[in-house]
Design an enzyme around this catalytic site. Structure first.
Site, PDB file in Angstrom:
ATOM      1  N   SER A 135       0.847  -1.192   0.000  1.00 34.76           N
ATOM      2  CA  SER A 135       0.000   0.000   0.000  1.00 34.76           C
ATOM      3  C   SER A 135       0.879   1.236   0.000  1.00 34.76           C
ATOM      4  O   SER A 135       1.792   1.361   0.812  1.00 34.76           O
ATOM      5  CB  SER A 135      -0.907  -0.016   1.235  1.00 34.76           C
ATOM      6  OG  SER A 135      -1.754   1.102   1.262  1.00 34.76           O
ATOM      7  N   LYS A 161      -1.013  -0.905  -4.495  1.00 33.35           N
ATOM      8  CA  LYS A 161      -2.234  -0.181  -4.124  1.00 33.35           C
ATOM      9  C   LYS A 161      -1.858   1.264  -3.844  1.00 33.35           C
ATOM     10  O   LYS A 161      -1.004   1.531  -2.993  1.00 33.35           O
ATOM     11  CB  LYS A 161      -2.888  -0.797  -2.884  1.00 33.35           C
ATOM     12  CG  LYS A 161      -4.138  -0.034  -2.433  1.00 33.35           C
ATOM     13  CD  LYS A 161      -4.897  -0.766  -1.351  1.00 33.35           C
ATOM     14  CE  LYS A 161      -4.343  -0.524   0.031  1.00 33.35           C
ATOM     15  NZ  LYS A 161      -5.220  -1.078   1.094  1.00 33.35           N
ATOM     16  N   LYS A 163      -3.193   5.081  -2.730  1.00 25.85           N
ATOM     17  CA  LYS A 163      -4.255   5.849  -2.102  1.00 25.85           C
ATOM     18  C   LYS A 163      -4.618   7.026  -3.005  1.00 25.85           C
ATOM     19  O   LYS A 163      -3.738   7.687  -3.571  1.00 25.85           O
ATOM     20  CB  LYS A 163      -3.808   6.366  -0.734  1.00 25.85           C
ATOM     21  CG  LYS A 163      -3.435   5.275   0.266  1.00 25.85           C
ATOM     22  CD  LYS A 163      -4.651   4.547   0.784  1.00 25.85           C
ATOM     23  CE  LYS A 163      -4.263   3.568   1.883  1.00 25.85           C
ATOM     24  NZ  LYS A 163      -5.437   2.897   2.483  1.00 25.85           N
ATOM     25  N   ASP A 189      -7.231   2.895  -3.774  1.00 21.42           N
ATOM     26  CA  ASP A 189      -7.971   2.859  -2.512  1.00 21.42           C
ATOM     27  C   ASP A 189      -8.396   4.275  -2.155  1.00 21.42           C
ATOM     28  O   ASP A 189      -7.560   5.156  -1.944  1.00 21.42           O
ATOM     29  CB  ASP A 189      -7.085   2.279  -1.409  1.00 21.42           C
ATOM     30  CG  ASP A 189      -7.810   2.143  -0.080  1.00 21.42           C
ATOM     31  OD1 ASP A 189      -9.031   2.387  -0.039  1.00 21.42           O
ATOM     32  OD2 ASP A 189      -7.158   1.783   0.914  1.00 21.42           O
ATOM     33  N   GLU A 214     -11.107   0.450  -4.236  1.00 23.66           N
ATOM     34  CA  GLU A 214     -11.489   0.054  -2.879  1.00 23.66           C
ATOM     35  C   GLU A 214     -12.238   1.179  -2.176  1.00 23.66           C
ATOM     36  O   GLU A 214     -11.773   2.316  -2.133  1.00 23.66           O
ATOM     37  CB  GLU A 214     -10.237  -0.318  -2.083  1.00 23.66           C
ATOM     38  CG  GLU A 214     -10.549  -0.878  -0.708  1.00 23.66           C
ATOM     39  CD  GLU A 214      -9.292  -1.287   0.039  1.00 23.66           C
ATOM     40  OE1 GLU A 214      -9.423  -1.766   1.184  1.00 23.66           O
ATOM     41  OE2 GLU A 214      -8.182  -1.127  -0.508  1.00 23.66           O
ATOM     42  N   ASP A 239     -14.398  -2.392   1.956  1.00 25.79           N
ATOM     43  CA  ASP A 239     -13.516  -2.485   3.111  1.00 25.79           C
ATOM     44  C   ASP A 239     -14.287  -2.025   4.343  1.00 25.79           C
ATOM     45  O   ASP A 239     -14.908  -2.817   5.053  1.00 25.79           O
ATOM     46  CB  ASP A 239     -12.266  -1.634   2.854  1.00 25.79           C
ATOM     47  CG  ASP A 239     -11.320  -1.535   4.054  1.00 25.79           C
ATOM     48  OD1 ASP A 239     -11.578  -2.171   5.089  1.00 25.79           O
ATOM     49  OD2 ASP A 239     -10.316  -0.807   3.953  1.00 25.79           O
ATOM     50  N   LYS A 263     -10.289  -7.535   6.863  1.00 27.88           N
ATOM     51  CA  LYS A 263      -9.340  -7.136   7.889  1.00 27.88           C
ATOM     52  C   LYS A 263      -9.782  -7.748   9.212  1.00 27.88           C
ATOM     53  O   LYS A 263     -10.922  -7.534   9.646  1.00 27.88           O
ATOM     54  CB  LYS A 263      -9.274  -5.614   8.013  1.00 27.88           C
ATOM     55  CG  LYS A 263      -8.632  -4.928   6.812  1.00 27.88           C
ATOM     56  CD  LYS A 263      -8.648  -3.415   6.965  1.00 27.88           C
ATOM     57  CE  LYS A 263      -7.947  -2.740   5.792  1.00 27.88           C
ATOM     58  NZ  LYS A 263      -8.120  -1.262   5.834  1.00 27.88           N
ATOM     59  N   GLY A 291      -4.345  -4.502   5.316  1.00 26.54           N
ATOM     60  CA  GLY A 291      -3.409  -4.215   6.395  1.00 26.54           C
ATOM     61  C   GLY A 291      -3.756  -2.951   7.143  1.00 26.54           C
ATOM     62  O   GLY A 291      -4.400  -2.051   6.607  1.00 26.54           O
TER      63      GLY A 291
END
Length: 368
Positions: A135, A161, A163, A189, A214, A239, A263, A291
């Site tokens: 991430s 991934k 953000k 994400d 996400e 998520d 998660k 994570g």
């Protein structure tokens, strides 16, 4: 097994570098570290709540309070036949999933050590190795993100991934594709940063062959996500919206997502995580393990969970050196080859706790 006592430690751990998402920037990790004692055996768990209630309503301090005042008194002195019993014993406590997860994880570890089996075996996992993604946080410029992507590609991570947030999304993804090509496994994400008013922007992301977007919409939504998914070619991954098997069932029936992130802390423990895995597998919804800046103990639980068969996409179970100068487990969580982690076959989580490092990072401690 009888739960004889529980030790709590409040840990404060500096990150190697700050990490930014749409809801905040982090430079340290605060967490509650849980040790369960039973018949001379120690089991370890770790809370993933942040100091501020920005990811969900829990915080490090509320986790400590709920554990000390409600969960530990409910479990201490009780006989637990299997770790799944913990969910039933703690059923009167509403939500507070991260607090529940931290002590349930410690019970799982203790149970597995007493029965001389690995956590992965106890959960029903069969994989011996798992693929690992990474991430990448928001940076002040696109170029800085590109440098991070390049670094992690060189390290062998199997999925990137990134953000995103409004104003730092399409241009970023376009730049990554231009630099690294369409063959790079890539996802975005959003951490709930968008609404249906942003649908035109989100539809532009369809042009870049993302594995998934996400949690683009509200943290507690499954209705608008269903509306959005019908208009996107890119799979939506949920998520923050999924806290239980019932949440997962409803999201699947509504068509709110095509992929689900599991998660352990968010869903209240390994038992619930496994049950969500199972319902997703029955409905053909692939899952992966997200994570939350876990230290080595939480990371070990994630690795064991990821050994289950429907975890078909690389998770955020990166190596220890992704975030920490020194982890609290020995050996550190390390790749055995680029982008791949071995699933431990030792008893319990398969790692030993480094008490010298643990003591150095402990802010306060309590034993009940």
């Amino acid at each position: 097994m009888k739960i004889e006592s529980v030790e709590l430690r409040y840990l404060r751990v500096p990150l190697k570098a700050p990490f930014e998402t749409s809801f905040g920037r982090f430079s340290v990790k605060d967490c509650v570290f849980v040790t369960v004692f039973s018949d001379g055996v120690k089991g370890y768990g770790e809370s993933v709540a942040f100091p501020a209630p920005y990811y969900n309503e829990e915080t490090t301090e509320t986790v400590w309070h709920v554990l000390e005042s409600f969960l530990i008194p409910q479990l201490t002195g009780k006989e637990v036949n299997t770790p799944a019993d913990v969910s039933a014993l703690l059923a009167p406590v509403r939500r507070n999933y991260m607090a529940i997860s931290s002590i349930e994880a410690a019970v799982w570890d203790c149970y597995c050590k007493q029965n001389r089996i690995s956590l992965a075996d106890a959960l029903g996992g069969k994989k011996q190795v798992i693929e690992v993604g990474v991430s990448i946080g928001i940076e002040p410029t696109v170029d800085l993100v590109l440098k991070n992507v390049e670094r992690f590609v060189e390290q062998g991570y199997k999925r990137m991934k990134v953000k995103i947030k409004p104003g730092f999304d399409v241009r970023l993804v376009e730049a990554i594709r231009k630099r690294f090509g369409d063959g790079l496994p890539l996802m975005a994400d959003a951490n709930s940063a968008y609404t249906l008013r942003d649908i035109d922007t989100l539809k532009q992301l369809d042009d870049y062959g993302l594995m998934m977007i996400e949690q683009p919409l509200a943290h507690d939504d499954i209705i608008d996500h269903a509306v959005l998914q019908k208009q996107l070619r890119t799979p939506i991954c949920l998520d923050e919206s999924i806290h239980s098997v019932e949440d997962a069932r409803k999201a699947i029936e509504l068509g709110s997502c095509r992929i689900m992130n599991i998660k352990v802390g968010r869903v209240g423990g390994l038992t619930n995580a496994r049950n969500i895995h199972d319902i997703c597998m029955r409905h053909g919804i692939p899952v992966w393990c997200g994570g939350m800046f876990e230290l080595g103990v939480g990371r070990a639980h994630n690795i064991a969970l990821s050994s289950l068969p429907n975890f078909t996409m690389p998770g955020d179970t990166s190596a220890s050196n992704r975030y920490w100068e020194q982890d609290i487990v020995e050996p550190a969580v390390e790749f055995f080859r680029p982008g791949m982690l071995a699933v431990p076959d030792g008893h319990g989580i398969g790692y030993e706790v480094n008490y010298k490092a643990l003591d150095r990072l402990t802010i306060r401690k309590s034993v009940s």
